[in-house]
Enzyme design. Structure first.
Site, PDB file in Angstrom:
ATOM      1  CG  HIS A  10      -2.091  -0.958   1.044  1.00 30.16           C
ATOM      2  ND1 HIS A  10      -3.171  -0.724   0.244  1.00 30.16           N
ATOM      3  CD2 HIS A  10      -2.285  -2.201   1.564  1.00 30.16           C
ATOM      4  CE1 HIS A  10      -4.005  -1.761   0.300  1.00 30.16           C
ATOM      5  NE2 HIS A  10      -3.479  -2.675   1.072  1.00 30.16           N
ATOM      6  CG  ASP A  47      -3.968  -3.924  -2.764  1.00 35.68           C
ATOM      7  OD1 ASP A  47      -4.259  -3.695  -3.954  1.00 35.68           O
ATOM      8  OD2 ASP A  47      -4.820  -4.116  -1.890  1.00 35.68           O
ATOM      9  CG  HIS A  83      -6.117  -0.488  -2.541  1.00 33.82           C
ATOM     10  ND1 HIS A  83      -6.680  -1.522  -1.839  1.00 33.82           N
ATOM     11  CD2 HIS A  83      -6.507   0.649  -1.910  1.00 33.82           C
ATOM     12  CE1 HIS A  83      -7.372  -1.038  -0.829  1.00 33.82           C
ATOM     13  NE2 HIS A  83      -7.288   0.275  -0.850  1.00 33.82           N
ATOM     14  CG  HIS A 164      -5.125  -8.879  -3.583  1.00 34.35           C
ATOM     15  ND1 HIS A 164      -4.069  -8.458  -2.816  1.00 34.35           N
ATOM     16  CD2 HIS A 164      -6.070  -7.915  -3.437  1.00 34.35           C
ATOM     17  CE1 HIS A 164      -4.355  -7.302  -2.248  1.00 34.35           C
ATOM     18  NE2 HIS A 164      -5.570  -6.949  -2.615  1.00 34.35           N
ATOM     19  CG  HIS A 197      -8.109  -8.386  -0.195  1.00 34.30           C
ATOM     20  ND1 HIS A 197      -8.190  -7.050  -0.508  1.00 34.30           N
ATOM     21  CD2 HIS A 197      -9.370  -8.785   0.088  1.00 34.30           C
ATOM     22  CE1 HIS A 197      -9.447  -6.666  -0.410  1.00 34.30           C
ATOM     23  NE2 HIS A 197     -10.182  -7.685  -0.041  1.00 34.30           N
ATOM     24  CG  HIS A 199      -4.343  -5.430   5.640  1.00 32.73           C
ATOM     25  ND1 HIS A 199      -4.147  -4.077   5.627  1.00 32.73           N
ATOM     26  CD2 HIS A 199      -4.371  -5.786   4.332  1.00 32.73           C
ATOM     27  CE1 HIS A 199      -4.073  -3.643   4.382  1.00 32.73           C
ATOM     28  NE2 HIS A 199      -4.229  -4.672   3.579  1.00 32.73           N
TER      29      HIS A 199
END
Lengths: 403, 511
Positions: A10, A47, A83, A164, A197, A199
């Site tokens: 991220h 991501d 994302h 993911h 994906h 966390h």
């Protein structure tokens, strides 16, 4: 064979000036660790970036690390995540792949309307890698439902499947509301399933499958994630065993205070007392307040002085969360906002009766409408057809002709 | 077509002379004109009538049997005939039906019922398909739908002997419900027959996203492997499911009080309670042994391990996921075919408690109105609703039977032996779908608690053939005779050839 498995970097997720580079820093440290550990290759299970087109300043440092890996002959295999995937195809991942910095392993062909994935073979180790990207709203589920699994399962050799998505059977209790899919949709018989994906830090051997692992983010992405995980990390997998390597960019210190029947002044005093005589060098402080104040409002608690004290004690950043802090004055409108669905439900209820369409079950209609508007344009469908479809659905729900 | 004529009787027992060759049957529906309205009637008994004395009838039979004489009557159609006892069940006026309070006039012609006569049987807003209307043994082209939302929340009892069509009926109901959004249904499936791993069943539904399937082994693609985290279990989930003694039950509660979510682990590891000598050590050992066996746990080298559906790590969100799916109007089928009856009920109890508590919470917060009804399909219902079980204390299923309708949670209780269920609970089951039952006490239990007066229908129920049913409901104007269609014939009508939609795989490098 020794490889690293990261996910949910991220990069660019934090917006506060003091934290905006923190995920990039975590990525740099993770790559350095991989180089030091002399891994054969690195997997990034979606991501990498927080958006499909990340900011240039974040990008620069990341590209530099990918170049370094390339020079050290450590290939990187990725899949796009919810994302950084873009349905329009405008994603930085394509540019970086084109530049030879990593390989996107999501490739295949369509045979009899089924998706037949192809393997990417790591030259050094012979590991065979494939996977499916993540899309927003769990829309990748359709790919799994159309996936031809027979040839994937028959393939010999050391196989890695990157994904993911949330897996129903592995979801923790506090994530019950996230969109996920059953494990039975994953192809069986792979040696390692590199997940992203969700966390969480979790690796589990599942009968019929293999080692399924979620390394969690490289750095937590929210207040509650920081509270729960404290730090990020990734897996280094060697001889079939996964070892989680933490990435400690900053220390974290949590302060949780029940404010029930206390005044704003008392709360502040207790907070000050709790940090007295302590140092917080390179530490992110997390303050969570909950309960119902004896009087006054949460905004009456003047945090400025406390923040200044904490910074003097070396704290890098201070964050507070007062979502669960109520006041007697407004107790009757307190809202239990546990999930996005709860918030949506509340907002719908608050605005009921404003539509003059005479719909019988307005709450249901609004929810249905939101679901319709969430639908992506399916590939192969033209824009006018897509618009027509949406209008027709909306007409049906609102019981009016808008076509 | 004229079937007969009213000749005598009283309200509730009208005697009809049958027209020659009209072949009236038990359960057959008939109509008679009554001014501007029509009276709908049903045959509940058949008998012989004759103008000739019994003595002479016997003599004539003797001629035929002993002397082989072909004795001829004068006007035989007029002299010997069939009589039928019929009861009026509804009055039809202006396309609407009301409870019947009148009798047809003397000598009124009695007609065969037609589809037009039954136009008042319309499809309600939230339809639940039960079967096609049946007149005697003849299936009519009149589908019977009940108002599903009401029927589901006010409980359904399905009673019938093995092989009379209970499974087909439930499959049809589930298929029908999956086409609508008003209900979520939890099915505890001890025969793994409703999802259809290897045959045509619910997995083939056009709205297949509304079907969720949980199975403990070899989950087919799209299904979920059933794992339930041990920490989700609470002492009350065992109530009515496992026969613990009072002392053992208290031990469960004390351990839960002291160790919270880790209470089962604490019992297995024989951890101490802060209240010393609260129980004899032997009691704890028995509880431990029973839990190990029931939950399929192993305890060796001072470590606990799980072999079955209950797990130390996995399945933390399973129950919440199922509850959410039900709340979203899905049909959730839980394959319990590999479990003992107690484990099946324990899992059912766990999920049902979660759903019930959630809906109670919604009711308190004024959020219940927008939620679908949730129904729990329970095979061999007396296991949890039987008199003997309930004498030992209430369980979640009996609580739902008593007060579930207030919270939009209902039961579909299936049984061969309704007489084992207390009358009070039977009376709370406001819809009863009665299939063939041979045993009189079982029929009696149903008749006594039916929503309509079935006191004359004992023979009618006894004569129900495979796939034939009588539906009595607070939400029907009269007890509806129905024929349950075969699942394949019924469900395949809904299948449409797949539209040629090109599937896109954006983000996959094709080639």
């Amino acid at each position: 064979m020794k490889f690293a498995h990261m996910a949910d970097c991220h990069i660019g997720s934090w917006r506060d000036p003091k934290l905006k580079d923190i995920s990039t820093e975590a990525f740099i440290r993770a790559v350095d660790k991989c180089t030091h550990e002399k891994v054969d290759f690195i997997l990034i299970a979606g991501d990498l970036f927080n958006t499909s087109l990340p900011r240039i300043d974040n990008l620069k440092a990341v590209v530099s690390k990918f170049r370094e890996l390339k020079e050290n002959n450590i290939p990187v295999y990725i899949i796009p995540g919810s994302h950084d995937y873009s349905p329009s195809g405008r994603t930085m991942l394509d540019v970086l792949e084109e530049a030879g910095l990593f390989v996107n392993v999501v490739k295949g062909e369509v045979v009899n309307e089924k998706l037949r994935l192809k393997f990417t073979v790591d030259v050094k180790t012979g590991a065979k890698i494939t996977g499916i990207l993540g899309k927003r709203g769990g829309l990748e589920k359709g790919y799994y439902e159309s996936l031809e699994t027979g040839h994937l399962e028959k393939e010999k050799g050391y196989k890695i499947f990157m994904f993911h998505s949330g897996i129903d059977e592995l979801k923790p209790k506090d994530m019950a509301n996230i969109i996920s899919q059953p494990i039975s949709l994953l192809p069986k018989g792979f040696d390692y399933y590199a997940g992203g994906h969700v966390h969480i830090v979790e690796d589990r051997q599942i009968e019929g499958y293999g080692l399924i692992a979620y390394p969690g983010p490289l750095f937590p992405n929210s207040f509650s994630e920081l509270e729960k995980l404290e730090r990020g990390g990734f897996y280094i997998v060697e001889d079939g065993k996964a070892k989680w390597e933490p990435i400690q960019v900053y220390n974290t210190h949590k302060i949780v205070l029940d404010c029930t029947n206390k005044s704003a002044e008392q709360v502040l005093e207790e907070l000050n007392n709790s940090v007295k005589g302590r140092e917080f060098i390179n530490t992110i402080i997390l303050i969570r307040l909950y309960g119902t104040l004896a009087s006054g409002k949460p905004t009456d608690i003047d945090f400025r002085e406390l923040f200044s004290v904490l910074q003097d004690k070396g704290a890098y950043f201070v964050m507070k969360n007062t979502n669960a802090l109520n006041t007697k004055e407004f107790e009757e409108i307190k809202v239990d906002m546990k999930s996005v669905e709860d918030v949506e439900e509340r907002l719908i209820r608050e605005h009921l009766g404003q539509i003059k369409a005479g719909i019988e079950d307005e709450t249901h209609a609004v929810k249905e409408l939101m679901n319709i508007l969430l639908q992506e344009r399916p590939e192969g469908m033209t824009k006018p057809d897509y618009e027509k479809k949406i209008k027709e659905e909306a007409s049906r729900i609102l019981e009016i002709d808008i076509s | 077509m004229i079937k007969g004529q009213v000749i005598s009787g009283e309200f509730g027992k009208i005697l009809v002379r049958q027209k020659e060759n009209a072949n009236l049957e038990l359960g057959e529906l008939l109509v008679a004109d009554a001014g501007g309205s029509k009276i709908l009637m049903q045959v509940f008994d058949l008998l012989y009538g004759s103008q000739i004395s019994q003595q002479n009838l016997e003599l004539i039979a003797g001629y035929s049997l002993e002397d082989d004489t072909d004795f001829e009557f004068m006007d035989p159609k007029l002299r010997n005939y069939m009589l039928a006892n019929v009861k009026s069940i509804a009055v039809i006026k202006n396309g609407k039906a009301a409870v019947s309070k009148q009798m047809p006039a003397f000598f009124s012609p009695i007609m065969e019922v037609t589809k037009e006569d039954l136009s008042f049987l319309t499809k309600p807003k939230n339809p639940l398909f039960i079967g096609n209307l049946r007149s005697g043994s003849k299936e009519m082209d009149v589908p019977i739908f009940l108002e599903g939302k009401e029927v589901m929340s006010h409980h359904i009892l399905v009673a019938g002997t093995t092989g009379r069509g209970k499974s087909v009926l439930i499959s049809n109901i589930l298929w029908s419900a999956a086409k609508e959004d008003y209900c979520g249904i939890l099915v505890l499936d001890p025969h793994d027959e409703y999802y259809g791993r290897n045959n045509f069943r619910l997995k083939d539904h056009p709205n297949r996203e509304k079907i969720a399937y949980y199975t403990p082994s070899n989950a087919p693609p799209g299904a979920r492997s059933l794992k339930i985290n041990l920490e989700l279990l609470r002492p009350q989930h065992f109530e009515g499911v496992v026969d613990f003694s009072d002392a053992q039950r208290q031990a469960l509660h004390l351990y839960y009080k002291e160790y919270g979510e880790k209470w089962i682990e604490a019992i297995i590891l024989e951890k101490k309670l802060s209240i010393e000598n609260a129980f004899r050590q032997e009691s704890i050992v028995v509880v431990k042994r029973r839990l190990l066996y029931l939950l399929d746990l192993d305890f060796s080298n001072n470590a606990l391990s799980c072999n079955g559906v209950f797990d130390l790590k996995a399945g933390e969100s399973t129950v919440a996921d199922i509850a959410r799916e039900l709340e979203n109007g899905k049909i959730v089928i839980v394959d319990t075919s590999n479990f003992s009856g107690a484990v099946e009920l324990l899992i059912g109890s766990l999920i049902t408690t979660e759903v019930f508590n959630k809906y109670r919470h919604y009711k308190m917060n004024g959020k219940l109105d927008g939620k679908p009804v949730i129904s729990v399909v329970l095979e061999e219902a007396p296991r949890v609703l039987g008199k003997e079980v309930l004498e030992a204390g209430h369980n979640i299923f009996s609580t739902i039977a008593r007060e579930g309708r207030k919270f939009k949670v209902g039961l579909v209780a299936i049984t061969q032996l309704p007489s084992l269920i207390p009358r009070q609970i039977l009376a709370n089951m406001n819809t009863k779908i009665i299939l063939g039952i041979e045993m009189k006490p079982e029929r009696q239990a149903i008749i006594e608690s039916a929503s309509q007066d079935l006191s004359d229908d004992d023979r009618n129920i006894a004569s129900l053939d495979k796939g034939e049913a009588l539906v009595t409901s607070n939400f029907a104007k009269f007890a509806l005779p129905v024929k349950i269609p075969l699942f394949d014939e019924f469900a395949r009508k809904d299948l449409k050839p797949d539209a040629a939609v090109r599937k896109g795989f954006g983000g996959v490098k094709l080639g």
